[in-house]
Scaffold this motif. Structure first.
Motif, mmCIF file in Angstrom:
data_model
loop_
_atom_site.group_PDB
_atom_site.id
_atom_site.type_symbol
_atom_site.label_atom_id
_atom_site.label_comp_id
_atom_site.label_asym_id
_atom_site.label_seq_id
_atom_site.Cartn_x
_atom_site.Cartn_y
_atom_site.Cartn_z
ATOM 1 N N GLU A 175 0.825 -1.195 0.000
ATOM 2 C CA GLU A 175 0.000 0.000 0.000
ATOM 3 C C GLU A 175 0.872 1.264 0.000
ATOM 4 O O GLU A 175 1.931 1.290 0.615
ATOM 5 N N ARG A 177 0.879 5.341 0.730
ATOM 6 C CA ARG A 177 0.297 6.572 1.258
ATOM 7 C C ARG A 177 1.357 7.654 1.184
ATOM 8 O O ARG A 177 2.541 7.381 1.323
ATOM 9 N N LEU A 310 -3.492 5.362 -1.638
ATOM 10 C CA LEU A 310 -4.613 4.993 -0.779
ATOM 11 C C LEU A 310 -4.959 6.055 0.251
ATOM 12 O O LEU A 310 -6.064 6.047 0.806
ATOM 13 N N GLY A 311 -4.012 6.952 0.518
ATOM 14 C CA GLY A 311 -4.281 7.984 1.503
ATOM 15 C C GLY A 311 -3.169 9.011 1.499
ATOM 16 O O GLY A 311 -2.116 8.817 0.889
ATOM 17 N N ARG A 318 -4.463 12.906 8.722
ATOM 18 C CA ARG A 318 -4.381 11.805 7.760
ATOM 19 C C ARG A 318 -5.745 11.551 7.138
ATOM 20 O O ARG A 318 -6.766 11.608 7.827
ATOM 21 N N GLU A 320 -7.929 8.971 4.351
ATOM 22 C CA GLU A 320 -7.989 7.702 3.627
ATOM 23 C C GLU A 320 -8.986 7.812 2.480
ATOM 24 O O GLU A 320 -10.131 8.235 2.686
#
Length: 355
Positions: A175, A177, A310-311, A318, A320
């Motif tokens: 993932e 971010r 994804l974020g 933060r 998402e």
């Protein structure tokens, strides 16, 4: 030594190292094929290029590249289809861009004939290193360095144009971010952010390390003047989806004119997706998270192809992104890779057969 043409000298490796490579577990950019392409610029002209066994370079400690960073590079890939055919993807764009980068750093243009003849011969010599199957490829790294042994602060009068190749699988895993930069910038107006100059990438490492300490994988760079606009994601061009609209930043002297970027735009438009090329404010992302209109973010580049984000983090908060079925990122990535691997029609004429 076997002279194959008036433009190219070939020295084949006595033995191959391919049996030493675990093609099921390939760290990106860590293993290299048996041969390399080398061409020297001296006395105002490019000499006869050579393909030789992959080997260390012998250079003076005073070589200009070590002191003034006169170095540019490209990133390309070769693909093998299910019948064993070898393909490149829009190599003319890479050729033009490395010369455009070199011009900005006061480097001489490299001849097109030398580039394509040398690249094709190199790929045919090392074709066993190109494995078929989606995700497998041979990453190609052309680069130019200033080789004149002189520490005077002026453009070098000698250069080396080199191509090395590295077998590759998918570049990014897991993932991703990102942290939106509030202080650091990748490039500034009037600079050379639009080039693939080595220094552009060295300057990214420190801010990216700081972001990683906070649990992010990459940095989304913002403009140097106000830090109000996003520009690139790590080493990739960036796209966002607001509603059903796909938006990306315009290229400039700060933003790289990515080959994958322009391909994504063409494929999206061909699918009937509305595409906007315009500056993107950070506040648009925040508002899009609040009202639910921000559906996707992704980066595009040669190594990663398309990398979903994804974020993101911004000013200590933060965010998402939602999970989207039939995402633009996944749909366009599949279509793009099907073209690259000769599994689908290429109506754009992007594929280039190596034979």
């Amino acid at each position: 030594m076997d002279v194959t043409s008036k433009n190219l000298v070939v020295e084949k490796a006595k033995t191959s190292r391919i049996e030493q490579i675990d093609f099921d577990h390939l760290p990106f950019g860590a293993n290299f094929t048996d041969h390399m392409f080398v061409c020297d610029y001296k006395n105002g002209q490019w000499e006869t290029p050579k393909i030789i066994p992959y080997q260390p370079l012998m250079m003076e400690p005073s070589a200009s590249v070590f002191h003034y960073g006169q170095a540019v590079f490209e990133g390309m890939k070769a693909y093998k289809d299910d019948e064993g055919g070898i393909w490149l993807f829009r190599p003319d764009e890479n050729f033009r861009r490395i010369n455009r980068s070199g011009e900005r750093l006061a480097m001489p243009a490299f001849p097109e004939e030398y580039f394509f003849e040398g690249l094709k011969k190199l790929l045919l010599l090392d074709q066993e290193w190109i494995k078929p199957g989606i995700g497998n490829s041979l990453y190609i790294r052309p680069f130019v360095i200033a080789s004149q042994p002189a520490i005077i602060a002026s453009p070098s009068q000698e250069f080396k144009f080199i191509i090395i190749c590295s077998p590759a699988q998918s570049y990014y895993g897991g993932e991703v971010r990102v942290k939106i930069a509030e202080k650091f910038s990748r490039a500034a107006d009037g600079g050379f952010g639009y080039t693939k100059a080595a220094g552009n990438y060295a300057g990214q490492f420190y801010p990216t390390n700081l972001a990683k300490e906070e649990g992010f994988q990459q940095v989304v760079w913002t403009d140097a003047n106000t830090h109000e606009y996003i520009e690139e994601a790590g080493t990739m061009n960036i796209f966002i989806r607001l509603g059903d609209k796909l938006i990306t930043c315009p290229t400039s002297d700060r933003i790289l004119d990515g080959v994958t970027r322009k391909s994504v735009i063409a494929l999206a438009e061909d699918r009937g997706i509305e595409v906007e090329v315009r500056p993107i404010k950070v506040v648009e992302l925040l508002e899009g998270m609040k009202d639910g209109s921000l559906k996707e973010m992704f980066g595009s580049g040669t190594a990663a192809v398309i990398n979903p984000i994804l974020g993101f983090g911004y000013k200590g908060e933060r965010y998402e992104l939602p999970k989207v079925e039939n995402s633009y990122a996944a749909t366009i990535k599949k279509q793009l890779m099907d073209i690259q691997y000769n599994r689908a029609e290429d109506k754009f004429g992007w594929r280039y057969r190596v034979k």
